[in-house]
Write a protein that holds these residues in place. Structure first.
Motif, mmCIF file in Angstrom:
data_model
loop_
_atom_site.group_PDB
_atom_site.id
_atom_site.type_symbol
_atom_site.label_atom_id
_atom_site.label_comp_id
_atom_site.label_asym_id
_atom_site.label_seq_id
_atom_site.Cartn_x
_atom_site.Cartn_y
_atom_site.Cartn_z
ATOM 1 N N GLY A 239 0.789 -1.217 0.000
ATOM 2 C CA GLY A 239 0.000 0.000 0.000
ATOM 3 C C GLY A 239 0.822 1.268 0.000
ATOM 4 N N GLU A 240 2.065 1.221 -0.488
ATOM 5 C CA GLU A 240 2.906 2.417 -0.528
ATOM 6 C C GLU A 240 2.908 3.018 -1.925
ATOM 7 O OE1 GLU A 240 6.790 1.476 0.923
ATOM 8 O OE2 GLU A 240 6.230 2.050 2.963
ATOM 9 N N LEU A 241 2.757 4.341 -1.973
ATOM 10 C CA LEU A 241 2.849 5.087 -3.219
ATOM 11 C C LEU A 241 4.251 5.668 -3.351
ATOM 12 C CD1 LEU A 241 -0.444 7.214 -3.323
ATOM 13 C CD2 LEU A 241 0.178 5.380 -4.880
ATOM 14 N N THR A 242 4.854 5.509 -4.516
ATOM 15 C CA THR A 242 6.127 6.172 -4.809
ATOM 16 C C THR A 242 5.901 7.141 -5.948
ATOM 17 O OG1 THR A 242 7.376 4.219 -4.127
ATOM 18 C CG2 THR A 242 8.532 5.852 -5.458
ATOM 19 N N TRP A 243 6.185 8.413 -5.678
ATOM 20 C CA TRP A 243 5.904 9.463 -6.662
ATOM 21 C C TRP A 243 7.112 9.647 -7.580
ATOM 22 C CZ3 TRP A 243 1.001 10.411 -6.566
ATOM 23 C CH2 TRP A 243 0.486 11.390 -7.425
ATOM 24 N N LEU A 244 6.851 9.671 -8.885
ATOM 25 C CA LEU A 244 7.927 9.781 -9.868
ATOM 26 C C LEU A 244 7.954 11.133 -10.562
ATOM 27 C CD1 LEU A 244 7.487 6.263 -11.538
ATOM 28 C CD2 LEU A 244 8.966 6.888 -9.619
ATOM 29 N N GLY A 245 6.820 11.778 -10.644
ATOM 30 C CA GLY A 245 6.750 13.050 -11.357
ATOM 31 C C GLY A 245 7.430 14.175 -10.597
ATOM 32 N N ASN A 246 7.692 15.264 -11.299
ATOM 33 C CA ASN A 246 8.330 16.421 -10.668
ATOM 34 C C ASN A 246 7.885 17.695 -11.374
ATOM 35 O OD1 ASN A 246 9.924 17.915 -8.969
ATOM 36 N ND2 ASN A 246 11.813 17.563 -10.113
ATOM 37 N N SER A 247 6.581 17.803 -11.577
ATOM 38 C CA SER A 247 6.055 18.943 -12.326
ATOM 39 C C SER A 247 5.457 20.020 -11.431
ATOM 40 C CB SER A 247 4.967 18.448 -13.286
ATOM 41 O OG SER A 247 3.871 17.906 -12.558
ATOM 42 N N GLY A 248 5.380 19.731 -10.124
ATOM 43 C CA GLY A 248 4.749 20.688 -9.228
ATOM 44 C C GLY A 248 3.243 20.685 -9.331
ATOM 45 N N SER A 249 2.677 19.662 -9.960
ATOM 46 C CA SER A 249 1.230 19.614 -10.169
ATOM 47 C C SER A 249 0.514 19.050 -8.948
ATOM 48 C CB SER A 249 0.909 18.755 -11.396
ATOM 49 O OG SER A 249 1.483 19.301 -12.555
ATOM 50 N N LYS A 250 -0.803 19.196 -8.985
ATOM 51 C CA LYS A 250 -1.678 18.608 -7.979
ATOM 52 C C LYS A 250 -2.556 17.564 -8.665
ATOM 53 C CE LYS A 250 -1.927 22.991 -5.448
ATOM 54 N NZ LYS A 250 -1.124 23.777 -6.417
ATOM 55 N N TYR A 251 -2.817 16.449 -7.979
ATOM 56 C CA TYR A 251 -3.601 15.373 -8.565
ATOM 57 C C TYR A 251 -4.617 14.868 -7.553
ATOM 58 C CZ TYR A 251 0.142 15.111 -12.053
ATOM 59 O OH TYR A 251 1.052 15.399 -13.031
ATOM 60 N N SER A 252 -5.756 14.429 -8.067
ATOM 61 C CA SER A 252 -6.669 13.644 -7.241
ATOM 62 C C SER A 252 -6.333 12.175 -7.463
ATOM 63 C CB SER A 252 -8.127 13.926 -7.613
ATOM 64 O OG SER A 252 -8.387 13.528 -8.943
ATOM 65 N N VAL A 253 -6.228 11.436 -6.368
ATOM 66 C CA VAL A 253 -5.849 10.024 -6.422
ATOM 67 C C VAL A 253 -6.901 9.213 -5.675
ATOM 68 C CG1 VAL A 253 -4.107 8.311 -5.763
ATOM 69 C CG2 VAL A 253 -3.397 10.587 -6.528
ATOM 70 N N CYS A 254 -7.273 8.080 -6.248
ATOM 71 C CA CYS A 254 -8.234 7.185 -5.607
ATOM 72 C C CYS A 254 -7.577 5.817 -5.444
ATOM 73 C CB CYS A 254 -9.510 7.075 -6.445
ATOM 74 S SG CYS A 254 -10.784 6.014 -5.693
#
Length: 636
Positions: A239-254
């Motif tokens: 259940g761990e998320l690893t973030w790869l992006g680096n755009s400074g964006s915001k996302y909704s995640v489900c």
């Protein structure tokens, strides 16, 4: 049928009301107010479930108490008649009444909990000969718009689903803060404990998935765009998320957590959580979180009916220019039930704060009985800084990764009572709670009564015992200590004296106030007396009714000079020990040892009470025999 603290009824019940306020609310609704939500349920009957829907919204939304809601307020969660909960069995959709359990003024959000109890027609939905779970859903509009909007779903609808199968007692219980700050390359946990389990139990197999459509697969359930698969990786077993992006964006995640029901058939129940993720640049320092006093992976424990807290600290060793407002945000999803909603939730209280450090406690004022079970308490640290070169000045928020602590709230128990005393009084037979004492010696038994809740107040009282026994308190609190002192008299030699104490915790809702009782058994040694001040070999012999030469004869191994060697407090022999044999009676023993039956009873308090001699006992019955061999006199 269903009952709930949330508002009940069909869509038609609200039509008139919505029409009246629609034009006023439309601009605000279009601005988007939804931030995060999760759905979970627990079995409360053969085919009945209690649902808990936790939602996060913009606190500044005017219809929510003029944009100034506080913990304890109730708010209508209906927007423009779009936000509702559906049980999935054909019964009418329900508009929710949310009970505000937490707010965050800096991040402009509030947490609201809605609780529904619903009875299904049967435990499972049967379709074409198959047995499948019911599917309850929470849906509505609209997500954030503007600067705070998620880039993949700005202003879109939301839909969260939880499958209901009464083969298990509860769904997974996903928990995260409403807004999560991520740094590329770092992972963050999405905890999903099962409410019915303790951490040391064998857990059902769990798995994590993205909700349908999150990564662009068919079945997208929102009006927005899917999350790019290059941005994030989900470990489906941890259940761990690893973030790869680096755009400074915001996302909704489900995220969807699954609980396995049958490994052969591959059946499971699931529940979902929707939350916001905000990327932050790697060049900006991130606050470092710690929980002093809690080792990594160790479960914190609390108790129903008591206060609960643990320490949290955040450090920002090298703050950027213009850094301010270092804070710790608790994203605890408050558990609740009908008629007993938690108005305060689990919140952070600051004890000290500066630009580079903040510390305090996560605490619950009183843990209610419906909080019993296993929880994941999640929080993060954040601060704001002025973006260099921005005009007008633009403040940017930087947050740490999410830190989660497992907490178990257990039902209160009786006090745990333990005894201890000086080793010189140890029982020769190693029996628990037994002590061996000569007459005239003071026995001091330390009694400790412990209850784990740190704010309990345990009382220790003497329930029964000899008149001369004294109980004195040394310390109070949840780890109370008292000392039982007792000095047996010469008339008690050979007897077993019992003193019993009770321990009880403080009263109050949900607290166990049953007494815990423990008895101290004091064996008063036979054939030994303790020399008191001013006593001599002659006066002791007179008290016994024997000659001083006979008394000296009992003690020649330790006393060579009877006129000089006797010391106050010294233990001396006043007879000889004899093991009862077959055929022995008080009469023939008195005759054999040139003594009297009265003298035997005097020197053996237990025999004086029972008049019984028992042969072939293990260990053997012992008697103290005191005789005057110098006179040879026998008194019947």
């Amino acid at each position: 049928t269903h009952s709930t603290r949330a508002a009940e009824g069909s869509v038609a019940m609200w039509t008139a009301r919505v029409l009246c306020v629609f034009l006023l609310l439309l601009p605000l609704i279009q601005a988007g107010t939804f931030l995060s939500a999760s759905v979970r349920w627990a079995k409360v009957g053969d085919a009945s479930a209690r649902f808990e829907i936790v939602t996060y919204w913009r606190r500044s939304f005017t219809p929510f108490n003029n944009g100034a809601s506080r913990a304890g307020d109730d708010i209508d969660i209906i927007a423009q008649s779009t936000v509702s909960f559906n049980f999935g069995d054909g019964s009418p959709a329900v508009y929710l009444l949310g009970h505000v359990t937490d707010i965050n003024e800096a991040d402009d959000w509030l947490e609201a909990v809605s609780v529904l109890t619903h009875a299904y027609p049967e435990p499972n939905l049967r379709f074409d000969g198959s047995v499948i779970p019911w599917e309850a859903s929470f849906s509505g509009c609209c997500r954030f718009l503007g600067d705070e909007a998620p880039s993949n779903d700005a202003g879109g609808d939301f839909l969260l689903v939880s499958s209901v199968d009464f083969a298990v007692d509860a769904s997974p219980d996903l928990r995260t803060p409403p807004r999560v700050y991520v740094t590329p390359g770092l992972s963050l946990p999405i905890p999903a404990p099962l409410p019915s389990h303790a951490p040391d139990a064998v857990l059902d197999e769990r798995a994590w998935r993205f909700c349908a459509g999150m990564l662009g697969a068919n079945g997208l359930r929102t009006n927005g765009n899917p999350l790019p698969s290059s941005v994030v990786v989900l470990n489906e077993t941890s259940g761990e998320l690893t973030w790869l992006g680096n755009s400074g964006s915001k996302y909704s995640v489900c995220i969807e957590a699954r609980r396995l029901i049958d490994p052969v058939l591959g059946t499971y129940v699931y529940s979902q959580q929707d939350f916001m993720v905000e990327e932050q640049p790697t060049s900006v320092p991130v606050p470092q979180l710690s929980t002093p006093g809690l080792a990594e992976g160790v479960t914190a424990r609390g108790f129903v009916g008591y206060r609960f807290s643990f320490a949290v600290q955040a450090e920002l060793p090298s703050p950027p220019a213009g850094a301010s407002n270092l804070m710790i945000v608790v994203g605890y999803k408050s558990r609740a039930e009908e008629g007993a909603l938690n108005s305060t939730g689990m919140q952070f209280e600051t004890t000290s704060a500066s630009t580079t450090s903040i510390s305090g406690q996560v605490r619950v004022p009183v843990v209610a009985d419906w909080n019993e079970g296993w929880f994941a308490v999640c929080f993060y640290a954040a601060y704001q800084y002025e973006v260099p070169g921005s005009s007008p000045a633009e403040m940017q928020t930087v947050g740490s990764g999410v830190h989660c602590v497992d907490v178990v709230f257990a039902v209160d128990t009786q006090p745990q009572v333990t005894l201890s005393a000086d080793a010189m009084f140890a029982d020769p037979l190693n029996r628990p709670h037994y002590y061996s004492v000569a007459e005239g010696q003071e026995l001091r038994v330390r009694i400790q009564a412990f209850k784990p809740p740190t704010d309990d107040e345990v009382r220790i009282e003497l329930a029964s015992g000899p008149e001369d026994a004294v109980l004195e308190s040394e310390s109070t609190g949840n780890e109370a200590v008292s000392v039982l002192s007792f000095t047996p008299t010469r008339e008690m030699a050979g007897a077993t004296v019992r003193a019993c104490v009770t321990a009880r915790g403080a009263g109050g809702s949900f607290r166990v106030v049953e007494d815990a009782e423990l008895c101290v058994n004091i064996d008063v040694r036979r054939c030994v007396w303790t020399v008191q001040e001013a006593e001599s070999m002659v006066t002791l012999a007179q008290a016994l009714g024997v000659s001083w030469l006979q008394l000296w004869n009992f003690n020649k191994a330790t006393i060579s000079r009877p006129d000089f060697d006797l010391q106050t407090g010294q233990v001396i022999n006043v007879g000889q020990l004899y093991a009862v044999d077959r055929g022995d009676t008080l009469y023939n023993l008195a005759e054999r040892f040139s003594t009297t039956m009265a003298m035997i009873e005097r020197m053996n308090a237990d025999v004086a009470e029972t008049k019984e001699l028992v042969a072939d006992r293990n260990p053997p019955q012992l008697l103290c025999i005191t005789f005057n061999s110098c006179t040879g006199a026998t008194v019947q």
